[in-house]
Design an enzyme around this catalytic site. Sequence first.
Site, short mmCIF file in Angstrom:
data_model
loop_
_atom_site.label_atom_id
_atom_site.label_comp_id
_atom_site.label_asym_id
_atom_site.label_seq_id
_atom_site.Cartn_x
_atom_site.Cartn_y
_atom_site.Cartn_z
N ASP A 65 -20.15 50.16 -79.50
CA ASP A 65 -21.16 50.90 -78.75
C ASP A 65 -20.90 52.38 -78.90
O ASP A 65 -19.78 52.79 -79.20
CB ASP A 65 -20.96 50.65 -77.25
CG ASP A 65 -21.55 49.35 -76.81
OD1 ASP A 65 -22.43 48.86 -77.51
OD2 ASP A 65 -21.12 48.86 -75.76
N ASP A 97 -21.68 45.74 -73.45
CA ASP A 97 -21.60 45.91 -72.00
C ASP A 97 -22.75 45.22 -71.28
O ASP A 97 -22.62 44.77 -70.17
CB ASP A 97 -21.58 47.40 -71.63
CG ASP A 97 -22.74 48.17 -72.25
OD1 ASP A 97 -23.56 47.56 -72.97
OD2 ASP A 97 -22.84 49.39 -72.02
N ASN A 132 23.75 26.55 -80.69
CA ASN A 132 22.31 26.48 -80.43
C ASN A 132 21.95 27.21 -79.14
O ASN A 132 20.99 27.97 -79.07
CB ASN A 132 21.91 25.00 -80.33
CG ASN A 132 20.43 24.81 -80.46
OD1 ASN A 132 19.81 25.45 -81.30
ND2 ASN A 132 19.86 23.95 -79.64
N THR A 157 22.64 31.23 -79.61
CA THR A 157 22.01 32.08 -80.62
C THR A 157 20.53 31.79 -80.86
O THR A 157 19.95 32.36 -81.77
CB THR A 157 22.74 31.94 -81.96
OG1 THR A 157 22.73 30.58 -82.33
CG2 THR A 157 24.16 32.44 -81.86
N ASP A 158 19.91 30.93 -80.06
CA ASP A 158 18.50 30.66 -80.32
C ASP A 158 17.57 31.41 -79.37
O ASP A 158 16.87 32.33 -79.76
CB ASP A 158 18.20 29.16 -80.25
CG ASP A 158 18.42 28.51 -81.61
OD1 ASP A 158 19.04 29.19 -82.47
OD2 ASP A 158 17.99 27.38 -81.81
#
Length: 747
Positions: free
Chosen positions: A234, A483, A588, A591-592
Amino acid sequence: AIALILLMNAFLGLRQEYRAEAALEHLKDLAAPQVWVLRDGQLKQIAASQLVPGDLMRLEPGDRLAADGKLLKGQGIIVDESLLTGEAAGVAKMLGDEVFAGTLLTQGTGFIEISRTGIKSAKGKLAHLLSTLENEKTPLEMRLERFSSQIARWILGLALIMVVAGIFYEGVAHFTSIFLFAVALAVAAIPEGLPAILTTTLALGTERMAKHNAVVRRLSAVEALGSVTVIATDKTGTLTENRMQVRTLDSPNSQLALKTMVIASEADLDSGAGDPVDLALLDYASQHGYRAETILKNSAVVSAKPFDSTWKYMRLSLEEDGKIGSYFKGAPEVLLSKSSLSQKAQTDWLEKLTAYGFEGYRSLGLATSSGESETHLDFLGLVLLHDPARAEVPEAIRRSQAAGIRIIMMTGDHPATALAVANTVGIRDGRVLLGSELDAMSQEELGNSLKDCHVLARVSPEHKLKVVEALKASGEIVAVTGDGINDAPALKRSHVGIAMGIRGSEVSKEVADLILLDDNFATLVKAIEEGRSIYSNIQKFIRFLFATNLAEVLLIVSGIILALVLGWHNLDSSLVLPLSAVQILWINLLTDALPALGLALDKNLGAIEEKPRDPKSPLLDTLSIIYVVFSASLLATAATLLFWYFSQQGNDLGLGRSMAFYILVFGQLGYVFSTRQLSHKTRPNWFLMGVVVLTALLQVAINYLPPLQTILGLSSLSHEHLLLVLGITIVLSLVSSLFSTLIKPHH
Ligand code: ADP
Ligand code: MG
């Protein structure tokens, strides 16, 4: 120990999910509908949820009724009740008629007295249908889930082979330990947390976008934003400030013109409710001594035709002293063509109009007629409004054009005004395409024209829809702003529909994917930048997760081969494995989730400078796959070598396993940094730094806490051993980073 680790894992996952949900919940509040009510003699804007029976609520076209009530004031009110009745045709409402929550005001302005709210209202029964953020899965989430389950099948296959081979090799007596190991491997290698992390990343990203005034209503819009190639926007309010101000009145009969300005304006000057154009006219007239209270005192409204971008004018008919008269304001061309002026006089006005347009003015015509007739109007002249361009828009347009995004301006305004504004904001274009020309074009012709014409004037909402369709047909990813109440179809059909928070009608907000709280084009460009940034963060942690998981699998496989070849056995004659089940799960856990969350918080620089991303491009693109394979092999090789070398040192085989365990944890932490090399430059990310440092410290602390050592089955390492691990980690992460920098394309 295994149970405890799994519990902690579950806790981390839950926390993350909670965080994501809280962020999304907050978005809903930001997009909550607002209404105008008359309380203590004053119009106030309040949240729709604050309505109580007895309130007088002001309605405008495009408003979705928030409660049931009775029509007290207003003319030409037409309501769309399709949501309740399924009947698409509008229903005319007379004073005293009941209107229902959930229905949509399509024409007229007025007041209703609220009778029932919330669950007692008609909408209460259908509440779930409306204005809630849709939580359906995004294409990205679905793709990732498919991807994850594919990987899961592979890993489960591998685990099964291990169990069978293990039993074959070691006998059924060892079944429990073999089984535990296989389960641990599966847990470690299957990226089960990936979809949750993705949702969290999207949610955290939307939180950041909301801080910049862009509220996401559909999560999938976030990914679509990064692929947008065309923005059809617009003019009024988005590129300009919509702070309308009347500069002059060009009329031979300014007395009548001022009176018309007051009568044909449906706004409330004192509270500021209503269209900015109407407010500007009322303000100007009141400065010249014309106020609505005095003018409308001795008159009654007979009928009205509300403004709509489709016909571009409005009419109000009054009965004064026994005579009926009509007052018009609207696009000058439209009113002139309905006037009784000679062709010559009309041309003179049109020439003036163009001249004013080139000066950047937005002109409105004024007219009157006797009776309720809409022909043979007495044209009264022009009101010149000035609406300055927003200061931050030219820079935003320059940035998006540099990023390969084309900007098309679509306005209902006069072509000369449109060109003047286009020039100020940096849409350099000598040509204008008119709505009337658009009608004559086929979709293909329109698509071709839009390749090099970027200013469309005198368009209606239907034209917008046609433009969206044509752009889509020529392969563009289209974002469109709107709008008005009739903009909903265009917003729906586009890839990213954008509604305006201040100026926008409720319907346009309901169908939009994104709401700009400040109506500002620059906010949209920021949102696109954020969308790209979020995608880039998702890619970072996917690379990270796959590189580190693959490293674990590779270490286990090569360690087993090594043990088989060298004939390494434990006392109970079972094979020596490089990692135990508990150790795998510990890695696991550590570090994940947290590093991935840290990566999600990365603030990227320069994301807007790239070309739009092909929506079909895979998450794990070729470069990422190369990175994953290289980095995983590197880490697995280092870990296997340490396992091999140190298993032959010392008194027991535990030293080699411990070294492999430590290098795996530290190496993974190092990869947090190398995975970012393939993406954008970032601001310093202190959360991520904190996660890495704390995790590393925790890992070192184990070495000095005998109970934990026992649980995890580790030998204690000397300082030299720890320093060696640290040194190798630094080398690994440098090599992996350097490799990324080398394979990254430089544009
Ligand atoms: P824009 O793209 O500038 O928002 P609109 O479709 O809203 O365009 O308006 C089209 C034209 O209709 C304007 O150029 C103006 O001449 C006229 N117009 C705009 N607002 C009103 C209003 N509230 N009442 C009467 N006429 C209006
Ligand atoms: Mg408008």
